[in-house]
Design a protein around this motif. Structure first.
Motif, short mmCIF file in Angstrom:
data_model
loop_
_atom_site.label_atom_id
_atom_site.label_comp_id
_atom_site.label_asym_id
_atom_site.label_seq_id
_atom_site.Cartn_x
_atom_site.Cartn_y
_atom_site.Cartn_z
N GLU A 49 0.83 -1.21 0.00
CA GLU A 49 0.00 0.00 0.00
C GLU A 49 0.86 1.25 0.00
OE1 GLU A 49 -2.53 -0.75 3.37
OE2 GLU A 49 -3.53 -2.36 2.24
N ALA A 50 1.97 1.21 0.76
CA ALA A 50 2.86 2.37 0.82
C ALA A 50 3.42 2.69 -0.57
CB ALA A 50 3.99 2.12 1.81
N TYR A 51 3.81 1.66 -1.30
CA TYR A 51 4.34 1.89 -2.65
C TYR A 51 3.26 2.46 -3.56
CZ TYR A 51 9.01 0.02 -2.12
OH TYR A 51 10.32 -0.14 -1.75
N LEU A 52 2.07 1.88 -3.46
CA LEU A 52 1.01 2.28 -4.38
C LEU A 52 0.47 3.67 -4.07
CD1 LEU A 52 -0.86 -1.12 -4.84
CD2 LEU A 52 0.81 -0.04 -6.35
N SER A 53 0.70 4.15 -2.85
CA SER A 53 0.14 5.47 -2.51
C SER A 53 1.23 6.54 -2.41
CB SER A 53 -0.64 5.37 -1.20
OG SER A 53 0.23 4.94 -0.17
N THR A 54 2.46 6.19 -2.80
CA THR A 54 3.54 7.18 -2.76
C THR A 54 3.76 7.73 -4.17
OG1 THR A 54 4.61 6.00 -0.97
CG2 THR A 54 5.98 7.55 -2.20
N PRO A 55 3.78 9.06 -4.31
CA PRO A 55 4.01 9.61 -5.65
C PRO A 55 5.36 9.16 -6.18
CG PRO A 55 3.41 11.34 -4.07
CD PRO A 55 3.63 10.09 -3.28
N HIS A 56 5.42 8.98 -7.47
CA HIS A 56 6.64 8.54 -8.12
C HIS A 56 7.78 9.50 -7.79
CE1 HIS A 56 8.85 6.29 -11.13
NE2 HIS A 56 9.35 7.43 -11.57
N GLY A 57 8.89 8.96 -7.35
CA GLY A 57 10.05 9.80 -7.06
C GLY A 57 10.22 10.12 -5.59
N ALA A 58 9.15 9.95 -4.81
CA ALA A 58 9.24 10.26 -3.38
C ALA A 58 9.68 9.02 -2.62
CB ALA A 58 7.88 10.73 -2.87
N PRO A 59 10.34 9.20 -1.46
CA PRO A 59 10.74 8.02 -0.68
C PRO A 59 9.50 7.27 -0.19
CG PRO A 59 11.68 10.06 0.23
CD PRO A 59 10.69 10.45 -0.81
N VAL A 60 9.59 5.95 -0.24
CA VAL A 60 8.45 5.13 0.18
C VAL A 60 8.60 4.80 1.66
CG1 VAL A 60 7.22 2.97 -0.19
CG2 VAL A 60 8.29 4.15 -2.13
N ARG A 61 7.60 5.19 2.45
CA ARG A 61 7.66 4.89 3.89
C ARG A 61 6.34 4.29 4.34
NH1 ARG A 61 12.30 7.09 4.96
NH2 ARG A 61 12.83 9.18 4.23
N LEU A 62 6.44 3.50 5.39
CA LEU A 62 5.21 2.92 5.96
C LEU A 62 4.42 4.02 6.65
CD1 LEU A 62 6.19 -0.42 7.69
CD2 LEU A 62 4.96 -0.10 5.55
N ARG A 63 3.10 3.87 6.56
CA ARG A 63 2.26 4.82 7.30
C ARG A 63 1.85 4.26 8.65
NH1 ARG A 63 0.46 7.34 1.83
NH2 ARG A 63 2.66 7.14 1.42
#
Lengths: 236, 110
Positions: free
Chosen positions: B95-109
């Protein structure tokens, strides 16, 4: 085909120890991605196993069971610092120094420990010497036990079912596929590694290397020659 | 040391980042005393054997898939990370990957 090499993309790992992947970074670093979409609306999803590994890492970190910095150190070590160049130095020294060679063959562990080649997967090392009478070849029929401190991480073919099964059954045929043809009077002995014992082949010193320094000799020692699926290179 | 190029520049050690990560995780857990290397080898070779019965393993991607499967089973068996925990956490990362804009660091919510 005994040793089909897995398709690999060079240096794909570079940069992964810098913490979380960025979306762009994941695309750039990930060999499995068919292409990069600069206008992609969201971060490229890593493949399922990559997500599962991240999941384990997160869970274990949250429970305090692992130290993420230690993981980075381990990756860096095997990516950049440990490799067949270590084993090659040992072989070159054994070719140059008869006393060292005798000690290495008699009981490798203390000799290697003196050189700093110990630890992980190198706990009990046995060095086997190639002679005109006997060629040695190493396999791990169980999984992929390998002398990490001397050779690094095993190549794909070493881990393949084909090599693991055929090295024992038809070693000469496997050797021929690696381009090694031995005289009929040379016996082939296959050593099966275990979690307790790892083997390093001491290849025969090539002809015409008389006055060479250890450094020059080390350059002739290939990874495969220390697994026994190759011979040391002949100087050109 | 230019003559050493041949031995010091073999093919990449790990073909994919996750191969390196699952490898490092296992080595670290072993060194932290979670299990002995012998215990690991026993389980891993059983997985390889099981997989190898149906098809030939090439020592690449499938090898590390078997490695990961073994580690997941082992950690579940030890109670360090249950199947359910691992699946929940995998979904959170997805979910974190799918909701992170392209280019931004992927972090858990959360």
């Amino acid at each position: 085909m005994a040793h089909k090499l897995p398709r690999t993309s060079r240096n794909v790992i570079r940069g992964i120890s810098k913490g979380d992947w960025t979306a762009g970074g994941a695309a750039a670093q990930h060999g499995a991605m068919p292409h990069d979409h600069p206008d992609h609306p969201h971060a490229l999803l890593p493949p399922d196993p990559a997500l599962r590994v991240k999941a384990l890492e997160t869970i274990l970190t949250e429970k305090g069971l692992i130290d993420p910095a230690a993981l980075e150190e381990i990756i860096d070590t095997y990516q950049n610092r440990i490799g067949p160049q270590n084993g090659a130095r040992v072989v070159a020294r054994a070719w140059s120094d008869p006393e060292f060679r005798a000690a290495l063959l008699a009981d490798a562990d203390p000799v290697l420990a003196d050189l700093g080649y110990y630890g992980r997967q190198g706990e009990h090392m046995v060095v086997v010497e190639n002679t005109p009478q006997q060629h040695n070849m190493v396999v791990c029929t169980l999984c992929s036990c390998y002398p990490w401190p001397l050779l690094g991480i095993p190549p794909g073919w070493y881990k393949s079912d084909a090599y693991r099964a055929r090295a024992v059954r038809e070693p000469r045929k496997v050797l021929a596929e690696f381009g090694v043809t031995l005289p009929p009077e040379t016996a082939v002995r296959v050593w099966d590694s275990t979690a307790e014992v790892r083997y390093l082949v001491l290849p025969m010193r090539p002809e015409g290397t008389g006055g060479m320094s250890e450094e020059e000799l080390a350059a002739l020692v290939t990874r495969d020659s220390m697994i026994g699926t190759g011979l040391a290179k002949v100087p050109t | 040391m230019s003559m050493c190029a041949e031995v010091s520049a073999p093919e990449p050690v790990f073909a994919e980042p996750w191969h390196a990560q699952v490898f490092a995780l296992t080595v670290h857990l072993n060194e932290a005393g979670r299990f002995s290397w012998g215990e690991w080898v026993e389980r891993f070779s059983a997985t390889l054997k099981r997989h190898g019965l149906s098809r030939e393993l090439d020592g690449g991607e499938d090898y590390f898939r078997a490695w990961l499967e073994t580690l997941e089973m082992f950690l579940a068996e030890q109670g360090a990370a249950s199947r359910a925990e691992a699946e929940v956490m995998r979904r959170r990362w997805e979910e974190a990957y799918l909701s992170t804009p392209h280019g931004a660091p992927v972090r858990l919510r959360g």
